[in-house]
Design an enzyme around this catalytic site. Structure first.
Site, PDB file in Angstrom:
ATOM      1  CD  GLU A  49      -1.085  -1.578   3.173  1.00  0.00           C
ATOM      2  OE1 GLU A  49      -1.039  -1.729   4.397  1.00  0.00           O
ATOM      3  OE2 GLU A  49      -0.729  -2.478   2.378  1.00  0.00           O
ATOM      4  CG  ASP A  60      -2.495   7.823   9.090  1.00  0.00           C
ATOM      5  OD1 ASP A  60      -1.702   7.612   8.160  1.00  0.00           O
ATOM      6  OD2 ASP A  60      -3.204   6.934   9.593  1.00  0.00           O
TER       7      ASP A  60
END
Length: 270
Positions: A49, A60
């Site tokens: 990924e 994030d």
């Protein structure tokens, strides 16, 4: 049969789950990023990924945000990312490669143009971190046209209609969140509700892969035992890069150790 299906079919008879590392392309440099990815694949990673660096990665936490900054400092851009991806695919023909990115990058490049470019490179799946499934029609349309598998995130508290839509439209795998919030390192073992896992399994044969806070081998073993097909681990890798990016040899040794130990943890011990 797509590469994710082939991977899971290969692993199931051996009672293994899949280990998919997440790496931001260009972190800590373009050359070192490639070396890290190759070391992961050669020492246990079943798939990849890969993150396209973005200036405001809202999903994030601090560790991945720093990874994005290091990548930008290495003068990475989208075209250089495509070059790295082409090199990875040329060297590793069978491994599933997914992209994780933000919708604005695709808009700026052109939606159809972006998916077509990814298809030509050999990308398997695309997960757009800031795209709810309810607003995904146009992206799904061009993904299907260009033979790219759309992937969607399923939070642990997802409502019934959202679960159903995700089961229908997430094709490469379904990204199960360990928890709500942003990415980061965790020591707790957090498994999505068993009711959610069972509901998804009744609705689809698409593999369930868990991410967010998967940081240690003991967590991985419990996750695989719960019936989830595999794990995505990113923040712990980005933290290694943060700690050792000024010592290439040490960094690669740490990456190799992590990859081997995380892959070993996906083997079900009864």
């Amino acid at each position: 049969m797509n590469r994710y299906q082939k991977l899971c079919k290969k692993l199931i008879p051996f009672k293994k789950g899949c280990f998919i590392p997440f790496v931001v392309l260009g972190d800590p440099s373009i050359d070192m990023s490639l070396k890290i990815i190759n070391a992961l694949i050669e020492n246990g990673a079943d798939g990849l990924e890969l993150g396209i660096p973005f200036s405001d990665p809202i999903a994030d936490g601090e560790i991945i945000q720093k990874a994005n900054l290091r990548a930008f400092n290495s003068k990475i851009n989208l075209h250089k990312c495509f070059d790295i991806l082409s090199e990875i695919r040329e060297k590793h023909q069978t491994i599933p490669i997914g992209l994780l990115l933000y919708s604005n990058l695709i808009f700026k490049f052109g939606i159809n143009k972006f998916y077509l470019k990814c298809y030509k490179i050999g990308i398997d799946s695309i997960l757009i971190a800031d795209l709810p499934i309810e607003e995904s029609y146009v992206f799904r349309k061009y993904a299907v046209i260009n033979n790219i598998l759309p992937v969607f995130i399923c939070p642990p508290d997802a409502k019934k209609n959202v679960i159903k839509n995700i089961a229908i439209h997430s094709q490469g795998y379904i990204y199960l969140l360990s928890r709500s919030g942003v990415t980061g390192i965790n020591q707790e073992i957090m498994i999505p509700p068993l009711s959610l896992i069972n509901k998804l399994k009744k609705l689809t044969k698409t593999p369930l892969i868990q991410g967010f806070g998967v940081s240690y081998p003991y967590q991985i073993q419990k996750i695989i035992l719960s019936g989830i097909s595999g794990v995505i681990c990113g923040s712990i890798i980005a933290k290694l890069i943060e700690n050792y990016f000024q010592d290439d040899d040490k960094l690669i040794k740490e990456i190799i150790f992590l990859s081997k130990s995380f892959k070993k943890a996906t083997i079900i011990i009864e």
